[in-house]
Design an enzyme around this catalytic site. Structure first.
Site, PDB file in Angstrom:
ATOM      1  N   GLY C 216       1.051  -1.426  -0.091  1.00 47.03           N
ATOM      2  CA  GLY C 216       0.115  -0.317   0.113  1.00 47.03           C
ATOM      3  C   GLY C 216       0.972   1.208  -0.281  1.00 47.03           C
ATOM      4  N   GLU C 241      -5.686  -8.352  -6.396  1.00 47.21           N
ATOM      5  CA  GLU C 241      -5.380  -7.309  -4.997  1.00 47.21           C
ATOM      6  C   GLU C 241      -3.875  -6.386  -5.320  1.00 47.21           C
ATOM      7  OE1 GLU C 241      -3.364 -10.158  -1.464  1.00 47.21           O
ATOM      8  OE2 GLU C 241      -3.887 -10.941  -3.314  1.00 47.21           O
ATOM      9  N   LEU C 242      -4.462  -5.911  -4.188  1.00 46.05           N
ATOM     10  CA  LEU C 242      -3.595  -4.816  -4.607  1.00 46.05           C
ATOM     11  C   LEU C 242      -1.995  -5.405  -3.968  1.00 46.05           C
ATOM     12  CD1 LEU C 242      -2.586  -1.393  -4.595  1.00 46.05           C
ATOM     13  CD2 LEU C 242      -3.507  -1.603  -1.828  1.00 46.05           C
ATOM     14  N   ASP C 243      -0.674  -5.453  -4.767  1.00 46.71           N
ATOM     15  CA  ASP C 243       0.863  -5.057  -4.425  1.00 46.71           C
ATOM     16  C   ASP C 243       0.431  -6.726  -3.945  1.00 46.71           C
ATOM     17  OD1 ASP C 243       1.335  -2.712  -4.632  1.00 46.71           O
ATOM     18  OD2 ASP C 243       1.313  -2.669  -2.462  1.00 46.71           O
ATOM     19  N   GLY C 244      -0.590  -7.931  -5.083  1.00 46.89           N
ATOM     20  CA  GLY C 244      -0.703  -9.365  -4.470  1.00 46.89           C
ATOM     21  C   GLY C 244      -0.378 -10.005  -5.312  1.00 46.89           C
TER      22      GLY C 244
END
Lengths: 299, 299, 299, 299
Positions: C216, C241-244
């Site tokens: 994040g 998925e954020l940064d996933g």
């Protein structure tokens, strides 16, 4: 061996029972991968891993390593070895096969610094080095107790300027036919060409500098003197040229002006032992090919 | 300069207005830190950072760097400079003071490879190198457009074996009194002792190997030939001895047998530009002392 | 493009004219390497490089990459593609072929930090990134001049909380069918699932932390807060998925308590641009396979 | 202890006889360095090394470490300790002095993995860790023989979910007043807040991941699952928050998709033992200050 390692070692042995490896060098030309993988497939080998490297697509050398499984090693590997000569002749190959279950037997040579020896013994004990350590040979008697506590024979063979030839004769005598490779784990004597000849590309030395910088004696003092900002260590096969053999592995660590020679030595010990253990592991797993004065390491 | 950098540069300038630095070398003996810090305190200086290094407590050299703030730089720094001679004489000190706000003026020398130049220009533009870039001097005309688009004068001064002395004369002419330090950003000509003399410990060169390995020409070809497993780059002050001056910074990267000379060169470019930019930054921030042929870097 | 690069780029183009690559994923079982290499050999392909990886010899997935040369690419590759379906069906393969000469077309997205963009442009210009950069899209107008000086179209598409959907619609419009992959070079907007869907495993983002630490916003502030001794950057494919998403490459650098958030940001920029450029290069050279949420990188 | 170490240890002891260290934390304001160095000078202390760090020149915290020599430690240090309170009060300092010759006494806690323990024992034996190892405490009996062969008492105190409190009571009992610091060398039990309270910032743990990534159990399995390209280890002071205490040191190593969980564990062992040994060494040399949840390490 402490109880906690038994299961690791047992697992490794079990995995290795049906494994073999094949290393090949030859002049590059079309069809090599196809011919070898076809051959292995037809002989019932299941390829687990293959690595290849072409020095130069037009007219260079080609190197390949196969790791494969056979259902019945004892029956099938000899057939492979016999039949493969036809493929090898066609492509002008130099090649070797190795059973993973046939542990290489090591003689470790050491002088007064014990960190490399202890790392090898610890890794061996914990199942990370898949080998038999047949003996430790030293020109000093200092580490006898440590070594014998692992159940490993210790041979103290002193070396002086005058007795060097005689000492090597004794080393050869205790080694006899019990050893497949030699590890110079900070052994501070120069080994003679005659000795090296008997173990071509099977003697690994750790040099305590980032070669080719600081060849010869007192490399940390040389590094301090030159004011380098990074120190290193180099594992290489021993050849007649001092510190000039094929490099297997190197690693480094940052230093600053604050580190004096003693501190460089201290920090260097960690690099030396880690680099040497990696090189020995790769040799044991038949991951290294030597071409001229360089290595191809399939790790 | 693109708009987004203005605030960064303004912030740096503002921070620097009241800052000064003092670098001292002297024989070590008790009381130095006490005397200098007492002196600075009594002269109204607020010490922001201090670093020191003793080569050897008994009879070695002592190096110290102070970064400090003054309320009224223009009035107070001259007083400090005048008064400090008493302290300096007592301890046999070599010393310098630097105003952080007085930007060093750089001449960048370059040949045909532009990566080091471009990294310096980018870092300068984004406020990371607190300097004035006064000019770029090249023995080729290739990068004129790139350089001039930054608003920086570009001097094309060709060099041949026959015209070398004449070329250096012209370089000195355009440099005149407009330059405080020189950066050889992959400048592929050897600079004469006479030229070096005029900028003692103020010429930084990037050598594309991990010195002292692979001195001289074609270091990546040498590295490939020797089969090293790690390549590097070295930033150093230029002295008469080729690639032999005090090392400021080094860094390295792992390579394998798969990397040919061209790939080593390509990977090396990233190391070279990063190492050179760090060395230049430390020089600009007065973090480097030279003693004999080594550096003390307070970073 | 500066003159000095012409020869590099020409050499790359020439080398690539007869090259193709094949990427395969399938359940592991005996005979795959043999079948594919036999197939390629019979179709006149000269294998230049092959890499393979078995997740688990018993019942895992198998991944393979071949780089090969054909005498007559235009005539022979379509035949290979047509005939290979028989092999592929037999082993339940997912597979792709790529002509090395068909440059991938990139859209670079950027916000206000320019270091990643500039590194990509510099590498592209010097022939290290074998691609066409079709356009730069930014939610700010700051870098127009820099980008256009490279002859690359610059699209300023502002984004606010309210106009996000509309902005993405415009982005899709300018991208049209002119782009094969997207690089988020410190683009500080979250891309919608709908957008991502159109470029599965073809959007590469650089996150300015060593993922999965510090997901994040403001990762350097988080890193400073936690007091880590090493910072890093991560290039990954963008998923919902954020940064996933699947990690392609990471690198790190040592820091100390002395580095405040601004200095972490500054040091981080170098890591970010180097890591992103490596990931993009590997994607362009078809070296990356994605399986579930992980990458296999044959570099 | 093997004979070869006696001279190293003797040299360290000799060097330390006249050395002391002072660690200070206080709110920053002008005159601190000056006041302390003046004080030490007037009390006959010869400063060997000084390090300082200001979090923020305006209103932050200030940290300083002095290492100094006294001619007559037994007579002079108590005077310094007594007199220094006047300086300390003036600047609102938290401070400690340490005699280098007073070796810290360590209890090592261990479970079933022995690599960290063995590294500490080897470094201790070779004189690199200037400490007394008072005892090893384990919830298993496996390593008794190895430990006792070094002449170190081994306490086997089993721990189960039901007997946890009782086990800690026994641990405290054997520790009694014989221990200055505790090292959790891959001790796989969570230590209770009550226990931690008795050793504030004096329990060092090695966590086998690059924190804050992969907190808690099975970090290598988590790392494999996430597909990271670099693994690491973290040494930190133990606080109530699991794996959340102040980080002392971290290090990392590159991995690829080829490394399965077992191989990550194997590679990780080398990082873990090296990182832990560094952290312990810095603690023993009084190089670490803790502020809030972060460390200042003067190394």
């Amino acid at each position: 061996m402490p109880a906690q390692y038994n299961s690791v070692v047992a697992a490794v042995n079990n995995k290795n029972a049906n494994r073999a490896r094949m290393l090949i060098s030859c002049p590059d030309r079309p069809g090599i991968v196809s011919a070898v993988s076809q051959f292995l497939y037809e002989h019932g080998a299941n390829i687990i891993q293959s690595d290849q490297y072409t020095m130069d697509p037009e007219g260079g050398m080609f190197f390949i390593r196969f790791e494969f499984e056979l259902k019945d090693m004892d029956r099938e590997l000899p057939v492979i070895v016999e039949d493969f000569t036809r493929v090898a002749d066609r492509f002008d190959m130099k090649w070797h096969t190795f059973r993973a279950s046939r542990k290489k037997r090591i003689a470790i040579f050491v002088s007064k610094e014990d960190h490399c020896l202890m790392e090898l013994l610890w890794q061996w004990q914990s199942g990370e080095l898949d080998a038999d350590i047949s003996m430790v040979i030293s020109n000093h008697n200092d580490m006898r107790e440590q070594v014998e506590s692992f159940g490993i024979p210790y041979h103290h063979i002193p070396v002086t300027a005058d007795t060097k030839a005689e000492a090597e004769r004794k080393q050869i005598e205790v080694i006899a036919d019990k050893v497949d490779m030699i590890v110079l784990a900070r052994y501070m004597q120069i080994v003679s060409p005659k000795f090296i000849e008997q173990f071509p590309n099977r003697i690994i030395n750790i040099h305590h500098s980032f070669l080719p910088a600081f060849i010869g004696g007192k490399p940390y003092a040389q590094a301090y003197q030159r004011g380098v900002k990074i120190i290193g260590a180099t594992a290489h096969y021993v050849t007649e040229e001092l510190d000039g053999g094929p490099i297997i592995e190197q690693d480094v660590q940052r230093v600053t002006h604050r580190h004096n020679v003693d501190e460089l030595k201290r920090m260097g010990r960690t690099i030396e032992k880690v680099v040497l253990a990696r090189a020995v592991k790769w040799h044991l797993e038949d991951r290294i090919l030597v071409h001229q004065n360089k290595t191809v390491v399939f790790n």
